[in-house]
Design a protein around this motif. Structure first.
Motif, mmCIF file in Angstrom:
data_model
loop_
_atom_site.group_PDB
_atom_site.id
_atom_site.type_symbol
_atom_site.label_atom_id
_atom_site.label_comp_id
_atom_site.label_asym_id
_atom_site.label_seq_id
_atom_site.Cartn_x
_atom_site.Cartn_y
_atom_site.Cartn_z
ATOM 1 N N PRO A 399 56.113 -5.466 -18.798
ATOM 2 C CA PRO A 399 56.500 -4.349 -17.938
ATOM 3 C C PRO A 399 55.585 -3.842 -16.956
ATOM 4 N N ALA A 400 55.863 -2.988 -15.841
ATOM 5 C CA ALA A 400 54.942 -2.858 -14.774
ATOM 6 C C ALA A 400 53.827 -2.160 -15.314
ATOM 7 N N GLY A 401 52.817 -2.250 -14.598
ATOM 8 C CA GLY A 401 51.477 -1.833 -15.162
ATOM 9 C C GLY A 401 50.761 -2.305 -16.207
ATOM 10 N N THR A 402 51.168 -3.628 -16.557
ATOM 11 C CA THR A 402 50.483 -4.705 -17.348
ATOM 12 C C THR A 402 49.142 -5.288 -17.079
ATOM 13 N N SER A 403 48.288 -5.384 -17.554
ATOM 14 C CA SER A 403 47.066 -6.000 -17.084
ATOM 15 C C SER A 403 47.143 -7.573 -17.338
ATOM 16 N N VAL A 404 47.029 -8.330 -16.578
ATOM 17 C CA VAL A 404 47.063 -9.893 -16.530
ATOM 18 C C VAL A 404 45.477 -10.379 -15.983
ATOM 19 N N SER A 405 44.965 -11.131 -16.926
ATOM 20 C CA SER A 405 43.551 -11.618 -16.680
ATOM 21 C C SER A 405 43.655 -13.101 -16.645
ATOM 22 N N VAL A 406 43.025 -13.644 -15.765
ATOM 23 C CA VAL A 406 42.956 -15.145 -15.799
ATOM 24 C C VAL A 406 41.557 -15.450 -15.546
ATOM 25 N N SER A 407 41.210 -16.579 -16.863
ATOM 26 C CA SER A 407 39.611 -17.022 -16.630
ATOM 27 C C SER A 407 39.591 -18.563 -17.077
ATOM 28 N N ALA A 408 38.494 -19.151 -16.452
ATOM 29 C CA ALA A 408 38.420 -20.641 -16.808
ATOM 30 C C ALA A 408 36.843 -20.781 -17.032
ATOM 31 N N ARG A 409 36.668 -21.614 -17.960
ATOM 32 C CA ARG A 409 35.125 -22.056 -18.370
ATOM 33 C C ARG A 409 35.079 -23.328 -18.578
ATOM 34 N N PHE A 410 33.712 -24.055 -19.027
ATOM 35 C CA PHE A 410 33.744 -25.138 -19.778
ATOM 36 C C PHE A 410 33.530 -24.970 -21.270
ATOM 37 N N ASP A 411 34.127 -25.962 -22.172
ATOM 38 C CA ASP A 411 33.583 -25.716 -23.404
ATOM 39 C C ASP A 411 33.416 -27.361 -23.930
ATOM 40 N N GLY A 412 32.251 -27.772 -23.745
ATOM 41 C CA GLY A 412 31.936 -28.971 -24.259
ATOM 42 C C GLY A 412 32.580 -29.968 -23.304
ATOM 43 N N ALA A 413 33.387 -30.995 -23.637
ATOM 44 C CA ALA A 413 34.008 -32.213 -22.880
ATOM 45 C C ALA A 413 35.352 -31.566 -22.342
#
Length: 498
Positions: A399-413
């Protein structure tokens, strides 16, 4: 407890237990037989000595005087002890008087080396019956004896006893020998039995290896070459193990036939979908083009016709998107190779989240990236489609007002991409099938726009084609999609300044 043991262990333990039981039985029978034989032999000596003493006393013309308190004072020695080994006991019982001695050493001349019994030891001999029956008597410190008594014609009683110490020592020696031999035999049997059982079960080990190899094959999709079989030597139907091997081979043959039939059917379906999707692209483009041309042609058209043309355009666009998705899945299923170039995932996420902010202004968007670029190897266009589908999924089904978070990182290989939202979550009944084609979870996530049900299926297909994995976990207020892709060994070089 035994259910957790291997078949090899149970067989070896069973063999050793059987041999142990047989050893105990044979040992016990041998010991009891030897003990009975030695006791019978001892009793025979006692009976003969008692009878000999009785015959001497009762012979015609003979006379007998009770022995003196010291048996050594008897001129002919102590009569019941004559001819017996050291440790033998002899006694005379006259009225209430008992006089007894124990033979301490060998005969010297006409005199026996004897020692007078104590009153306590002599009184213990009164329990011996007078009918010549051999019984066991415990004489305390002297040990356990076998003894018998016989009444003479003069009314006195001659008693002879022999110690059981020699018999007990022989029995203990036999027990020791039997125990050592049995223990050694069981140890050897365990070692040899283990070797024999291991040799006998080698065909089963080879069958396990065959089954394990088949279990590791990707049988769920694609063309599968199921040529592995149990060796012919392990599939001889004349043996129990061979019948199991033959049954496994027959089963693998049926599985191979079923897989081949399934692959042929899937190939036909993929070919049909690809061909149909390809053929539908041209008429759909024509429909959209003519409807748009008509609507924008400057003609005075009724409002309902304008509305109908708009609906035709939107539905043709939606159907074109569906056709493109089906065509992409068909190509991925067919094993079409993707580009394998360094892709800056950080830059890709920045662009995708920017597009999502424009499309979903009623949602709150957040992007978390490390300082260094997150670089993976793959097809930039397809990876952008993966991110776009995940963001569209979060925007469409929350629904409207929902928070959407996007992330990226390294995890070993690996490089890890996460898309999380605070929406109502995915129905637990739908979550296991959320990546299947045409799967929808609209019952738990509010539906704002239409959905073909292919977005997450395309995500999984593209990620799998990149040798990566995608997973989802969801609960009320927290839904997270995680994509893991192999990282690029070296990041792409930045363009040099002009």
């Amino acid at each position: 407890m035994m259910r957790a043991w291997t078949l090899r262990s149970r067989l070896v333990i069973g063999i050793v237990a059987l041999l142990a039981a047989m050893s105990v039985i044979i040992g016990a029978v041998s010991v009891f037989a030897l003990e009975g034989y030695l006791v019978d032999k001892l009793d025979q000596q006692i009976i003969e000595a008692t009878s000999r003493a009785q015959n001497v006393i009762d012979r015609p013309g003979g006379s007998f005087d009770p022995p003196a308190p010291d048996p050594a004072q008897q001129p002919n020695g102590f009569l019941p002890l004559a001819g017996l080994q050291p440790g033998a006991i002899g006694a005379f019982i006259t009225d209430d008087t008992i006089s007894g001695a124990i033979l301490t050493d060998t005969v010297s001349g006409d005199t026996l080396g004897t020692t007078v019994l104590s009153d306590k030891e002599a009184d213990a001999l009164r329990s011996v019956p007078l009918d010549g029956t051999v019984v066991t008597v415990d004489l305390g410190k002297l040990g356990v004896y076998r003894a018998a008594a016989a009444v003479t014609s003069s009314g006195s009683t001659a008693l002879v006893g022999l110690p059981l110490a020699a018999v007990d020592a022989t029995v203990r020696q036999l027990l020791l020998v039997v125990g050592i031999v049995a223990a050694s035999g069981l140890l050897v049997a365990a070692l040899v039995g283990t070797a024999i059982v291991r040799l006998a079960l080698r065909p089963l080990d080879r069958m396990v290896a065959t089954a394990s190899h088949v279990a590791e094959l990707p049988l769920e999709r694609g063309e599968v070459a199921l040529a592995v079989r149990v060796p012919d030597g392990d599939a001889d139907p004349s043996t129990e193990v061979g019948r199991v091997g033959a049954a496994i081979n027959r089963m693998l043959g049926h599985v191979a036939s079923a897989l081949s039939a399934r692959e042929a059917s899937e190939r036909k379906v993929r070919t049909f979908v690809a061909d149909a999707s390809h053929e539908l692209r041209t008429p759909l483009a024509s429909i959209r083009g003519y409807s748009e041309l008509t609507r924008r042609g400057g003609h005075q058209l009724p409002d309902d016709v304008v509305h109908a043309l708009g609906r035709i355009e939107s539905e043709s666009l939606r159907m074109t998107s569906l056709v493109e998705d089906l065509l992409l899945l068909a190509r991925l299923d067919d094993g079409r190779s993707l580009e394998q170039l360094p892709v800056d995932l950080s830059a890709l996420l920045v662009n995708a989240v920017s597009d999502a902010q424009v499309a979903g202004q009623d949602h709150e968007w957040a992007l978390d990236l490390p300082a260094e670029p997150v670089v993976v190897r793959g097809d930039s266009a397809r990876l952008h489609q993966v991110v776009a589908n995940l963001l569209a999924n979060a925007r469409t089904h929350t629904p409207a007002g929902t928070s959407v978070s996007v992330s990226a990182r390294f995890d070993g290989a690996m490089a890890e991409l996460r898309v999380a939202d605070t929406g109502p979550g995915i129905d637990p009944a739908v979550l296991p099938t959320v990546f299947e084609r045409f799967a929808r979870g609209d019952s738990s996530r509010s539906r704002v726009a239409g959905s073909t049900g292919l977005g997450l299926a395309i995500v999984q297909a593209v990620v799998t084609a990149h040798d990566g994995t995608v997973s989802a976990r969801s609960e009320a207020g927290a839904t997270v999609f995680t994509v893991r892709l192999p990282r690029e060994a070296t990041p792409p070089r930045a363009p040099s300044p002009a």
